[in-house]
Design an enzyme around this catalytic site. Structure first.
Site, mmCIF file in Angstrom:
data_model
loop_
_atom_site.group_PDB
_atom_site.id
_atom_site.type_symbol
_atom_site.label_atom_id
_atom_site.label_comp_id
_atom_site.label_asym_id
_atom_site.label_seq_id
_atom_site.Cartn_x
_atom_site.Cartn_y
_atom_site.Cartn_z
ATOM 1 N N ASP A 101 -0.105 14.175 -0.863
ATOM 2 C CA ASP A 101 0.338 12.819 -1.214
ATOM 3 C C ASP A 101 -0.819 11.830 -1.030
ATOM 4 O OD1 ASP A 101 1.675 10.306 -1.386
ATOM 5 O OD2 ASP A 101 3.524 11.174 -0.619
ATOM 6 N N HIS A 103 -0.514 8.379 -1.645
ATOM 7 C CA HIS A 103 -0.066 6.993 -1.485
ATOM 8 C C HIS A 103 -0.415 6.484 -0.082
ATOM 9 C CE1 HIS A 103 2.441 8.598 -4.759
ATOM 10 N NE2 HIS A 103 2.355 7.371 -5.251
ATOM 11 N N SER A 154 7.065 15.125 -0.571
ATOM 12 C CA SER A 154 6.552 14.861 0.783
ATOM 13 C C SER A 154 7.649 14.944 1.842
ATOM 14 C CB SER A 154 5.896 13.478 0.831
ATOM 15 O OG SER A 154 4.831 13.451 -0.082
HETATM 16 CO CO1 B1M Z 1 2.881 6.826 -7.288
HETATM 17 N N1 B1M Z 1 4.750 7.368 -7.300
HETATM 18 N N2 B1M Z 1 2.379 8.537 -8.045
HETATM 19 N N3 B1M Z 1 1.104 6.076 -7.358
HETATM 20 N N4 B1M Z 1 3.635 5.157 -6.876
HETATM 21 C C1 B1M Z 1 5.718 6.470 -6.663
HETATM 22 C C2 B1M Z 1 5.915 6.809 -5.201
HETATM 23 C C3 B1M Z 1 7.023 6.715 -7.535
HETATM 24 C C4 B1M Z 1 8.339 6.448 -6.812
HETATM 25 C C5 B1M Z 1 6.917 5.880 -8.829
HETATM 26 C C6 B1M Z 1 8.098 6.055 -9.769
HETATM 27 O O1 B1M Z 1 8.239 7.072 -10.363
HETATM 28 N N5 B1M Z 1 8.934 5.043 -9.886
HETATM 29 C C7 B1M Z 1 6.831 8.206 -7.919
HETATM 30 C C8 B1M Z 1 7.425 9.260 -6.968
HETATM 31 C C9 B1M Z 1 8.608 9.963 -7.568
HETATM 32 C C10 B1M Z 1 9.119 11.088 -6.746
HETATM 33 O O2 B1M Z 1 8.492 11.723 -5.960
HETATM 34 N N6 B1M Z 1 10.365 11.336 -6.997
HETATM 35 C C11 B1M Z 1 5.325 8.314 -7.992
HETATM 36 C C12 B1M Z 1 4.614 9.330 -8.689
HETATM 37 C C13 B1M Z 1 5.465 10.263 -9.518
HETATM 38 C C14 B1M Z 1 3.215 9.458 -8.635
HETATM 39 C C15 B1M Z 1 2.356 10.578 -9.260
HETATM 40 C C16 B1M Z 1 2.914 11.987 -9.130
HETATM 41 C C17 B1M Z 1 2.138 10.192 -10.725
HETATM 42 C C18 B1M Z 1 1.359 11.203 -11.535
HETATM 43 O O3 B1M Z 1 0.263 11.589 -11.194
HETATM 44 N N7 B1M Z 1 1.970 11.609 -12.610
HETATM 45 C C19 B1M Z 1 1.034 10.413 -8.483
HETATM 46 C C20 B1M Z 1 1.080 11.217 -7.180
HETATM 47 C C21 B1M Z 1 -0.232 11.621 -6.678
HETATM 48 C C22 B1M Z 1 -0.106 12.310 -5.337
HETATM 49 O O4 B1M Z 1 0.302 11.704 -4.374
HETATM 50 N N8 B1M Z 1 -0.448 13.576 -5.290
HETATM 51 C C23 B1M Z 1 1.090 8.948 -8.136
HETATM 52 C C24 B1M Z 1 -0.041 8.150 -7.967
HETATM 53 C C25 B1M Z 1 -0.015 6.794 -7.678
HETATM 54 C C26 B1M Z 1 -1.250 5.883 -7.673
HETATM 55 C C27 B1M Z 1 -2.522 6.587 -7.188
HETATM 56 C C28 B1M Z 1 -1.476 5.374 -9.087
HETATM 57 C C29 B1M Z 1 -0.756 4.686 -6.794
HETATM 58 C C30 B1M Z 1 -1.056 4.844 -5.302
HETATM 59 C C31 B1M Z 1 -2.299 4.127 -4.837
HETATM 60 C C32 B1M Z 1 -2.439 4.165 -3.343
HETATM 61 O O5 B1M Z 1 -1.515 4.213 -2.573
HETATM 62 N N9 B1M Z 1 -3.671 4.115 -2.943
HETATM 63 C C33 B1M Z 1 0.771 4.808 -6.958
HETATM 64 C C34 B1M Z 1 1.685 3.756 -6.658
HETATM 65 C C35 B1M Z 1 1.061 2.413 -6.350
HETATM 66 C C36 B1M Z 1 3.085 3.947 -6.649
HETATM 67 C C37 B1M Z 1 4.206 2.891 -6.472
HETATM 68 C C38 B1M Z 1 4.339 2.138 -7.789
HETATM 69 C C39 B1M Z 1 4.041 1.889 -5.360
HETATM 70 C C40 B1M Z 1 3.805 2.483 -3.963
HETATM 71 C C41 B1M Z 1 3.401 1.412 -2.978
HETATM 72 O O6 B1M Z 1 2.250 1.259 -2.639
HETATM 73 N N10 B1M Z 1 4.383 0.594 -2.541
HETATM 74 C C42 B1M Z 1 5.441 3.839 -6.153
HETATM 75 C C43 B1M Z 1 6.772 3.235 -6.493
HETATM 76 C C44 B1M Z 1 7.684 3.071 -5.284
HETATM 77 O O7 B1M Z 1 7.330 3.288 -4.162
HETATM 78 N N11 B1M Z 1 8.903 2.747 -5.556
HETATM 79 C C45 B1M Z 1 5.004 5.136 -6.685
HETATM 80 C C46 B1M Z 1 4.149 -0.477 -1.591
HETATM 81 C C47 B1M Z 1 4.114 0.095 -0.153
HETATM 82 C C48 B1M Z 1 3.865 -1.024 0.855
HETATM 83 O O8 B1M Z 1 5.369 0.669 0.100
HETATM 84 O O9 B1M Z 1 4.393 2.912 0.739
HETATM 85 O O10 B1M Z 1 6.901 2.584 0.520
HETATM 86 P P1 B1M Z 1 5.587 2.040 0.866
HETATM 87 O O11 B1M Z 1 5.584 1.614 2.396
HETATM 88 C C49 B1M Z 1 6.633 0.859 2.984
HETATM 89 C C50 B1M Z 1 7.708 1.695 3.639
HETATM 90 O O12 B1M Z 1 8.007 2.884 2.933
HETATM 91 C C51 B1M Z 1 7.220 1.891 5.035
HETATM 92 O O13 B1M Z 1 6.492 0.700 5.314
HETATM 93 C C52 B1M Z 1 6.000 0.097 4.107
HETATM 94 C C53 B1M Z 1 6.428 -1.358 4.016
HETATM 95 O O14 B1M Z 1 6.487 -2.039 5.201
HETATM 96 N N12 B1M Z 1 6.364 3.016 5.384
HETATM 97 C C54 B1M Z 1 6.272 3.438 6.688
HETATM 98 C C55 B1M Z 1 5.563 3.796 4.642
HETATM 99 N N13 B1M Z 1 4.957 4.708 5.387
HETATM 100 C C56 B1M Z 1 5.364 4.520 6.661
HETATM 101 C C57 B1M Z 1 5.044 5.197 7.842
HETATM 102 C C58 B1M Z 1 5.647 4.765 9.024
HETATM 103 C C59 B1M Z 1 6.525 3.692 9.017
HETATM 104 C C60 B1M Z 1 6.859 3.029 7.862
HETATM 105 O O15 B1M Z 1 5.414 5.340 10.203
HETATM 106 C C61 B1M Z 1 4.602 6.475 10.284
#
Ligand code: B1M
Length: 218
Positions: A101, A103, A154
């Protein structure tokens, strides 16, 4: 547009030009750095996720949005509130995005918020196998291991990581904090906690992660 909406737009459009000015204006208007992240930047990111999910936005544009998000957070970080004065660290957490992963925006926000609140964060990056987390936790004498992951895949990796900790006899060594958009509270606190000998907790966001640190470190 009001500056908050403009910032959200910049994330959606992946538009970095003039970002510094908007961030400065928002701060100058009296908005708090963390509120700018939560109320505006994350709103923009949510829209990006929705558009991408519906196939209305292509991956390279998602990447651009992520880059703008990272730049904005970096600009805001020096303006975030910190807990000062207390001597020493409140505890140490090893933080990683799990194997497979990439992200890391959420993980890095957790890093910033814990660091600003007096914890030592050993952030070992993305795509980390459990062996690397264990190694870092041993090396830094960590109190907690924190795993982040956004892919549905993940959530399975996290389960495997807990199984590996158990099979190595390390289940009780470190409490585990899990976060990331694909997890649910029930999955972590019922399913995973049910199969794991040690402590595993779910944090919905970085602030819940912060609140959980104190009881986990104790
Ligand atoms: Co990706 N991606 N992505 N992506 N991406 C998602 C996660 C997805 C939901 C988008 C969608 O389809 N709507 C989807 C996953 C679907 C699934 O698994 N069912 C997805 C996909 C499919 C993919 C790829 C597979 C796409 C592809 O290649 N075809 C690929 C995966 C690559 C891989 O990981 N092997 C991919 C790639 C990418 C980018 C590289 C383009 C980019 C990431 C850049 C980066 O992080 N450096 C990206 C992005 C930006 C997203 C979305 C749009 C936004 C994620 C984000 O940064 N959110 C995302 C959509 C979504 O999440 N709904 C998506 C903002 C961030 C602050 O939130 O990380 O959730 P988040 O963190 C939150 C909480 O979750 C929590 O605190 C934070 C807020 O306070 N939290 C914790 C997180 N970790 C924590 C740990 C803790 C405590 C709290 O303690 C240990």
């Amino acid at each position: 547009l009001p500056v908050g909406e403009r910032l959200a737009r910049r994330i959606i459009d992946g538009n970095r030009k003039g970002l510094d000015d908007d961030v400065e204006q928002a701060l100058g208007d009296g908005m708090k750095a963390l509120d700018i992240v939560n109320d505006h930047l994350l709103e923009g990111m949510k829209v990006v996720g929705e558009l991408f999910g519906k196939g209305e936005m292509q991956l390279p544009f998602v990447l651009q949005s992520a880059e703008v998000m990272k730049t904005a957070v970096a600009l805001l970080e020096p303006h975030m509130e910190r807990v000062e004065g207390e001597s020493g660290s409140k505890g140490t957490i090893v933080l990683a995005t799990v194997r497979g992963d990439v992200h890391d925006i959420g993980k890095n926000l957790v890093d910033i918020i814990l660091t600003n609140n007096g914890y030592t964060v050993v952030n070992i990056g993305i795509k980390q196998p459990i062996s690397a987390m264990i190694e870092a936790a041993e090396e830094h004498d960590a109190d907690v291991i924190g795993m982040s992951g956004l892919l549905v895949k993940s959530t399975v990796v996290m389960k495997e990581n807990l199984e590996e900790l158990s099979s190595r006899g390390l289940a009780k060594r470190w409490p585990i904090l899990l976060g990331g958009a694909a997890l649910t509270r029930t999955y972590v606190e019922d399913d995973l906690a049910g199969m794991f000998d040690g402590t595993v907790r779910y944090a919905r966001d970085a602030f819940e992660g912060l609140r959980l640190m104190e009881p986990l470190v104790k």
